[in-house]
Design an enzyme around this catalytic site. Structure first.
Site, mmCIF file in Angstrom:
data_model
loop_
_atom_site.group_PDB
_atom_site.id
_atom_site.type_symbol
_atom_site.label_atom_id
_atom_site.label_comp_id
_atom_site.label_asym_id
_atom_site.label_seq_id
_atom_site.Cartn_x
_atom_site.Cartn_y
_atom_site.Cartn_z
ATOM 1 N N GLU A 61 0.865 -1.165 0.000
ATOM 2 C CA GLU A 61 0.000 0.000 0.000
ATOM 3 C C GLU A 61 0.913 1.231 0.000
ATOM 4 O O GLU A 61 1.819 1.323 0.832
ATOM 5 C CB GLU A 61 -0.875 -0.007 1.264
ATOM 6 N N ARG A 292 5.953 -13.012 9.317
ATOM 7 C CA ARG A 292 6.533 -11.714 9.004
ATOM 8 C C ARG A 292 7.875 -11.593 9.699
ATOM 9 O O ARG A 292 8.166 -12.306 10.664
ATOM 10 C CB ARG A 292 5.603 -10.584 9.411
ATOM 11 N N LYS A 302 4.499 0.415 10.138
ATOM 12 C CA LYS A 302 4.456 1.648 9.344
ATOM 13 C C LYS A 302 3.990 2.818 10.190
ATOM 14 O O LYS A 302 4.477 3.929 10.035
ATOM 15 C CB LYS A 302 3.486 1.481 8.176
HETATM 16 P P1 ATP Z 1 -0.090 -1.830 6.652
HETATM 17 O O1 ATP Z 1 -0.277 -1.930 8.119
HETATM 18 O O2 ATP Z 1 -0.036 -0.433 6.162
HETATM 19 O O3 ATP Z 1 -0.935 -2.757 5.836
HETATM 20 P P2 ATP Z 1 2.037 -3.591 5.886
HETATM 21 O O4 ATP Z 1 3.317 -3.722 6.634
HETATM 22 O O5 ATP Z 1 1.130 -4.753 5.770
HETATM 23 O O6 ATP Z 1 1.374 -2.318 6.508
HETATM 24 P P3 ATP Z 1 1.897 -3.381 3.019
HETATM 25 O O7 ATP Z 1 2.289 -2.228 2.193
HETATM 26 O O8 ATP Z 1 0.491 -3.823 3.013
HETATM 27 O O9 ATP Z 1 2.380 -3.033 4.478
HETATM 28 O O10 ATP Z 1 2.858 -4.614 2.734
HETATM 29 C C1 ATP Z 1 3.148 -5.087 1.458
HETATM 30 C C2 ATP Z 1 3.581 -6.530 1.529
HETATM 31 O O11 ATP Z 1 4.709 -6.652 2.385
HETATM 32 C C3 ATP Z 1 2.487 -7.390 2.118
HETATM 33 O O12 ATP Z 1 2.316 -8.511 1.269
HETATM 34 C C4 ATP Z 1 2.977 -7.789 3.461
HETATM 35 O O13 ATP Z 1 2.597 -9.093 3.769
HETATM 36 C C5 ATP Z 1 4.493 -7.689 3.326
HETATM 37 N N1 ATP Z 1 5.101 -7.313 4.603
HETATM 38 C C6 ATP Z 1 4.864 -6.208 5.327
HETATM 39 N N2 ATP Z 1 5.557 -6.217 6.483
HETATM 40 C C7 ATP Z 1 6.264 -7.377 6.492
HETATM 41 C C8 ATP Z 1 7.175 -7.988 7.419
HETATM 42 N N3 ATP Z 1 7.514 -7.404 8.576
HETATM 43 N N4 ATP Z 1 7.718 -9.174 7.070
HETATM 44 C C9 ATP Z 1 7.400 -9.762 5.914
HETATM 45 N N5 ATP Z 1 6.552 -9.257 5.002
HETATM 46 C C10 ATP Z 1 5.980 -8.078 5.285
#
Ligand code: ATP
Ligand code: MG
Length: 587
Positions: A61, A292, A302
């Site tokens: 996002e 994650r 974030k």
């Molecule tokens: P939000 O809370 O804004 O949704 P988010 O960390 O999920 O934050 P996204 O931009 O939705 O952010 O993440 C994009 C991709 O990165 C998603 O597929 C998510 O699963 C992956 N991702 C985000 N944080 C992690 C993490 N700490 N480890 C592994 N993958 C991650």
């Protein structure tokens, strides 16, 4: 078109690779057709057999910069596509107009490319599917599987039930199809204020899985969108958008983090229904969850990263102390080190906390191989060689890299006055101190053996200069050098010609391993010594360092010329990492 991801050596296996191997073995995707662009069944029906065996996607996002957790996901998704001859789609999940910005889109694309991955011509935006998503929502209404609800958020929360109690139906749940179609059309037309109505799927208010209790799929938001402008005032929710985007793009393996495990039944429900309506082509994508990344001494949320930037606890999104990819880059990390880290930590379904020391070690391993060596005196004090003529300057030589003779040698002057580290001299040495102390002999690295005579002090007792005598037949690389057996070996820079430069000594941003755990305020746990800016005396050849050139400053660690502030002729260096893990050990 963006460059595709280059080939790489075979990676270790993991549970997702096992799934893909099994899917390919039974030819699960043999019947897929791909028109070359995302779209519903009608569009794909006109296509040829999909040339990609598997399709994954990375769906950020655009509401912040990418961090090291995203890097784990990028390496996984783009790595799978690369290794299986598939495609990884770069997709912006841009359905929340109030939090998203073009700046974030640009930074995300730059970071993915910097990491070494490419999406070819597979760049997509969920916002491009708004019309299709709306049409599919209309189809759900027409099939009696969606309704416009008009209760308040508080009422909705009260009716939702709990983990142990079923939910209760909203009084609007049984609105007629005609009324729902009319209200939904008027929601889109802008007749209602934010929050007046929502569109919900009609699934099961008694489901043990709360995600299945008539989830909201559309809400009213009179907000400007960074791509669609003011064309829309109803926006689809994440769970609804995500699975449909995957299906429209022919994704085979939709990989997300474990928090979404409970959302998988909804993912499958939406797609199964749409396939049943004839709106999506089979085979449908499947969701798989992995753990994650959590990393010590930092935060990967974030929301917290935005707060650190907005409240100016750090100097911006690319502050070298942040775990953002832009921050790591500015800190001196290499894409190779981050990819090595992703490979080392692997992919599993167990949540865990990874040590920052593992990431730092990956950087050391990469830079030890590649970084040119150089000398920096970070806390300088003068060394005067009393028996060296004032006007004599010689040249000393050192290898650019100790294990790579092919990289040649570097040379620098040696004269009567040198800069050495203040800590390399002790008037009354502790036990086991083998460096400069009155009477002791040490080698000036790549130079001569000297014997220490004593020091000068100012009125406050602070040492202003150290004095010594040189052994003229001891120069490194000459036959006489072997006649001297000394335990100490210190680095130095000739005062004449030394480069005076700013060096920023970065350390970890937080002083505790799990900031914000329990009831603690993570902001109160920011390491007060996370950056120290000093002026150092550097080997003259460093004058020409270009932004992002990386070096090992001998005995000190790995440093990078700052990407913004460094200019050839006037470099500024950031410490990426020390030579050994010294964090919290007084190093
Ligand atoms: P939000 O809370 O804004 O949704 P988010 O960390 O999920 O934050 P996204 O931009 O939705 O952010 O993440 C994009 C991709 O990165 C998603 O597929 C998510 O699963 C992956 N991702 C985000 N944080 C992690 C993490 N700490 N480890 C592994 N993958 C991650
Ligand atoms: Mg997310």
């Amino acid at each position: 078109m963006n460059k595709p991801t280059p080939a790489a050596p075979a990676p270790a296996s993991n549970f997702i690779r096992n799934v893909i191997d099994a899917d390919l073995a039974r030819d699960a995707y043999a019947t897929r057709t791909w028109s070359g662009k995302p779209g519903p069944a009608a569009v794909q029906a006109g296509g040829a057999k999909d040339p990609a065996r598997i399709r994954t996607r990375f769906p950020p996002e655009p509401n912040g910069y990418l961090h090291i957790g995203h890097a784990k996901s990028i390496c996984l998704n783009f790595g799978l596509a690369r290794d299986y001859g598939g495609a990884c789609h770069m997709r912006f999940d841009d359905t929340n107009p109030t939090k998203e910005e073009q700046e974030y889109v640009d930074s995300i694309m730059a970071s993915v490319q910097w990491l070494g991955f490419g999406w070819g011509d597979h760049l997509f935006y969920a916002s491009d599917y708004f019309e299709t998503l709306y049409a599919f929502a209309v189809a759900f209404i027409e099939h009696g599987l969606a309704y416009v609800d008009s209760i308040t958020p508080e009422e909705m929360r009260a009716l939702r039930g709990t983990l142990t109690e079923p939910g209760k139906p909203s009084p609007y749940r049984d609105r007629s199809v005609a009324e729902n179609l009319d209200l939904f059309r008027r929601m889109r037309a802008g007749e209602f204020a934010d929050g007046a109505h929502v569109l919900r799927l009609k699934i099961d208010m008694a489901s043990p899985n709360i995600n299945m209790r008539d989830p909201v799929i559309y809400r009213i938001r009179h907000a400007h969108h960074h791509r669609t402008g003011d064309a829309w005032c109803v926006y689809p929710m994440y769970d609804y958008t995500h699975c449909i985007s995957d299906a429209l793009e022919n994704i085979t393996h939709s990989i997300c983090t474990l928090e979404f495990e409970d959302h998988r039944p909804l993912y499958d429900w939406v797609l199964e229904k749409l396939a049943g309506f004839g709106l999506l082509a089979r085979p449908l994508p499947h969701q798989y969850e992995f753990a994650r990344l959590n990393l010590t001494y930092t935060v990967l949320s974030k929301r917290k990263l935005i707060q650190l930037v907005d409240e100016k606890h750090v100097a911006g999104w690319d502050d070298p102390r942040l775990p953002t990819l832009a921050g790591f880059r500015r800190r001196g990390y290499t894409p190779e080190a981050i990819r090595l880290f992703a490979e080392r930590i692997g992919v599993s379904k167990e949540n865990s906390l990874i040590e920052m020391a593992i990431l730092e070690d990956c950087l050391r391993k990469d830079l030890d191989e590649r970084a040119a060596r150089a000398i920096a005196v970070l806390d300088p004090v003068k060394l005067v060689i009393d028996n060296w003529p004032a006007d004599r300057v010689e040249t000393a030589e050192a290898p650019v890299h100790p294990h790579k003779p092919e990289l040649g040698k570097r040379s620098f002057p040696i004269g009567r006055e040198l800069w050495i580290e203040r800590e390399d001299f002790e008037e009354t040495p502790p036990k086991g101190f083998f460096r400069l102390t009155p009477g002791a002999m040490v080698r000036l690295r790549y130079g001569y053996v000297i014997q220490c005579l004593g020091c000068d002090k100012d009125a406050d007792g602070r040492i202003t200069a150290v004095h010594c005598e040189v052994m003229p037949d001891s120069k490194s690389g000459t036959p006489g050098a072997d006649n001297y057996k000394v335990k100490g070996n210190i680095h130095w820079v000739c005062a004449n010609g030394a480069l005076d430069a700013e060096v920023r000594l970065y350390d970890r941003l937080f002083s505790v391993a799990t900031p914000g755990s329990g009831d603690t305020d993570y902001l109160a746990q920011i390491n007060p010594d996370s950056v120290r800016t000093i002026r150092a005396k550097l080997e003259p050849g460093l004058r020409d360092a270009k932004p992002e050139d990386r070096f090992q400053f001998e005995r000190h660690g790995y440093f990078v010329a700052d990407v913004h502030d460094s200019k050839p002729g006037a470099p500024v260096f950031n410490r990426a990492v020390t030579l050994r893990d010294t964090f919290g050990k007084g190093g």
